[in-house]
Structure formats: structure tokens, C-alpha cells
Design a protein around this motif. Sequence first.
Motif, PDB file in Angstrom:
ATOM      1  N   TYR A  94       1.061  -0.913   0.155  1.00  0.00           N
ATOM      2  CA  TYR A  94       0.024  -0.004   0.492  1.00  0.00           C
ATOM      3  C   TYR A  94       0.729   0.493  -0.176  1.00  0.00           C
ATOM      4  CZ  TYR A  94      -3.775  -2.809   2.209  1.00  0.00           C
ATOM      5  OH  TYR A  94      -5.284  -3.552   2.064  1.00  0.00           O
ATOM      6  N   TYR A  96       0.772   5.633   0.627  1.00  0.00           N
ATOM      7  CA  TYR A  96      -0.061   6.733   2.418  1.00  0.00           C
ATOM      8  C   TYR A  96      -1.146   6.108   2.500  1.00  0.00           C
ATOM      9  CZ  TYR A  96       4.463   9.412  -0.268  1.00  0.00           C
ATOM     10  OH  TYR A  96       5.205   9.427  -0.705  1.00  0.00           O
ATOM     11  N   TRP A  97      -1.405   5.242   3.575  1.00  0.00           N
ATOM     12  CA  TRP A  97      -2.530   4.280   3.987  1.00  0.00           C
ATOM     13  C   TRP A  97      -2.580   5.717   5.287  1.00  0.00           C
ATOM     14  CZ3 TRP A  97      -6.359   2.207   2.438  1.00  0.00           C
ATOM     15  CH2 TRP A  97      -7.362   1.788   3.288  1.00  0.00           C
ATOM     16  N   ILE A  98      -3.789   6.440   5.203  1.00  0.00           N
ATOM     17  CA  ILE A  98      -3.579   7.713   6.310  1.00  0.00           C
ATOM     18  C   ILE A  98      -4.918   6.909   7.155  1.00  0.00           C
ATOM     19  CG2 ILE A  98      -4.085   9.212   4.160  1.00  0.00           C
ATOM     20  CD1 ILE A  98      -6.800   9.550   4.371  1.00  0.00           C
ATOM     21  N   THR A 100      -6.681   5.091  10.605  1.00  0.00           N
ATOM     22  CA  THR A 100      -5.513   4.197  11.608  1.00  0.00           C
ATOM     23  C   THR A 100      -6.379   3.301  12.481  1.00  0.00           C
ATOM     24  OG1 THR A 100      -6.053   5.725  13.321  1.00  0.00           O
ATOM     25  CG2 THR A 100      -3.764   6.631  11.640  1.00  0.00           C
ATOM     26  N   GLN A 147      -3.316  -1.459  11.454  1.00  0.00           N
ATOM     27  CA  GLN A 147      -3.906  -0.466  10.063  1.00  0.00           C
ATOM     28  C   GLN A 147      -3.215   1.096  10.781  1.00  0.00           C
ATOM     29  OE1 GLN A 147      -7.417   2.072   8.115  1.00  0.00           O
ATOM     30  NE2 GLN A 147      -7.688   0.071   9.744  1.00  0.00           N
ATOM     31  N   SER A 151       1.105   1.609   8.659  1.00  0.00           N
ATOM     32  CA  SER A 151       1.642   2.921   7.393  1.00  0.00           C
ATOM     33  C   SER A 151       3.490   3.803   7.910  1.00  0.00           C
ATOM     34  CB  SER A 151       0.582   4.316   8.241  1.00  0.00           C
ATOM     35  OG  SER A 151      -0.793   2.942   8.182  1.00  0.00           O
ATOM     36  N   ARG A 152       3.766   3.872   6.356  1.00  0.00           N
ATOM     37  CA  ARG A 152       4.431   4.496   6.521  1.00  0.00           C
ATOM     38  C   ARG A 152       4.551   5.780   5.478  1.00  0.00           C
ATOM     39  NH1 ARG A 152       9.752   0.913   4.438  1.00  0.00           N
ATOM     40  NH2 ARG A 152      10.204   3.767   4.443  1.00  0.00           N
ATOM     41  N   TRP A 153       5.508   6.901   5.875  1.00  0.00           N
ATOM     42  CA  TRP A 153       4.362   8.189   5.676  1.00  0.00           C
ATOM     43  C   TRP A 153       6.244   8.825   5.193  1.00  0.00           C
ATOM     44  CZ3 TRP A 153       0.391  10.762   5.243  1.00  0.00           C
ATOM     45  CH2 TRP A 153      -0.699   9.653   5.604  1.00  0.00           C
ATOM     46  N   SER A 158       3.631   1.182   2.870  1.00  0.00           N
ATOM     47  CA  SER A 158       3.620  -0.234   3.354  1.00  0.00           C
ATOM     48  C   SER A 158       3.355  -0.779   3.498  1.00  0.00           C
ATOM     49  CB  SER A 158       2.276   0.845   3.867  1.00  0.00           C
ATOM     50  OG  SER A 158       2.040   2.402   4.169  1.00  0.00           O
TER      51      SER A 158
END
Length: 251
Positions: A94, A96-98, A100, A147, A151-153, A158
Motif C-alpha cells: 500500500y 500513503y495509507w492514512i 488508523t 492499520q 503505514s509509512r509516511w 506500507s
Amino acid sequence: MLSTIALLTTLLFTPVTSHGGCLNYTVGETWYPGYSPYDDPTPQDAAPWMPQRKWTTNEPILSPTNTSLACNAPGDPARAYIPITAGQTITAVYMYWIHTVGPMIAWMARCPHDDCHAAADATALSWFKIGQRGLESGTIETGVWFQGSFSRWDGGPSLWGEKVPEGLEPGRYLVRHEVVSLHSARKPQFYVQCAHLEVSGEGRERPGDEYLTRIPGVWSMEQPEINIDIYAPGVSNSTVYNIPGPPVWKG
């Protein structure tokens, strides 16, 4: 199959939006492409190397009875299969999964006659869980869910990996990755993608009836874990969230 460099380039230039989904897969060091709802569908629809079923929007599915819950919309069968040996891990990628809060569940279903292209109607298949991730620590409202933690920013992907059960009987299957986001009170959001797998190995096992379900059919607004207000007193500070549905089948 695409090269790692080509796939990473595709990922890095994918538009950032408020929602998303599984864009690629890996098995070991090999990357496999996913269908991009952001790009021209014509070459993707004809691509002999495409293992992921077609999805045309990154918006969530909002009803647990929507037939698109099985493999998104339109869910047209893919042309290729991802080869994997039972016991190996398939990783969903994935970007930019925002969101949580909420569970993530990986499913598989055997394709009748080992033909996932002919099994166009994924709602008619018998699905079983191969993995699920939920609340890892803290409370339902403010704690750490997988969830959120996966996620990685930093611009990197991800990664969500689950193992195909080692004893699983060889054959052709659908794999389905599902994110259930619960950040809107009593308005669950479902994000799903499916891909075709060709499973090899020495296994001879099949999940029993107690592990099988239809999709849609597994989720309901009668379930308090789905029809939930994570901000409500008595819920927000709970440290337990039980993912509904059948148990995970590990072979």
C-alpha cells in the motif's frame, strides 16, 4: 511480472489521495503489479501479466451487503496468476495509507475447476481467513492498531504480509486483502482488492466448514464490532476488540 525498479517508479508517482488500496504484491524478492484505478484502463485490461482483479475507484464500500465487497468494483477477473508455494508469505503493498483504526483481514478462496478467470462471481466462493490484524496496544480510540502501525509516511511502501498456510492443497485461489476502517461512528468503510494465486506444494489440506463464509455475508450492521462508535463512552477506552467472522485457518 514487472521489475522492482519499474514498480517502485509506479508507486512513487501514484497520486496521493484520501483513500487507497493494495497497489502491488511481493512474494520473496519478486514484485507483481496491481491494477491502478488512476491510470488508463485499456492497456491494463489487456495485459497478460496482470494478476489483480480490476477496481476502478479508491473510494470505500460503505455497505456490508454490497456485492462489490467480494472483490471491489467491477472485480473483473485477472489474466495472470501469482505463483506461490504453500508456506510462503504474500505481501500486499500500500502507499500513503492514512486511516488508523480498524481490522485488516487477508482471505483466500479456491477457484472451482482451478479456473479463477471463469470464477468471475467472487460472491459465490467460499472464503477463509489466512490472517487478521487488529488492535495491538492501548484503547480502541487512541491505541495502536496494525492499520496505523504498518503505514509509512516517508515515501516508502506500507507492507502487509501473511503466510499461505503450509498444508494448503495446491491449486488456483483468489487472495483478498480487506481493510475495515472504523474512524467514522457507525459508518464502517471497507477497502478490498483481490488477486489470482497459483499455489504449489505438498499439502493436502482444506479448511473445514467452520472456517468458511460467503462475502458479502460475513459482516453485518448487527455486529457491534462493525456497527461501532469508537468515540462512545464504554467503547473508546476499551482495550479489547474482537474481529468478527470465522477463525483464521492456519492449516
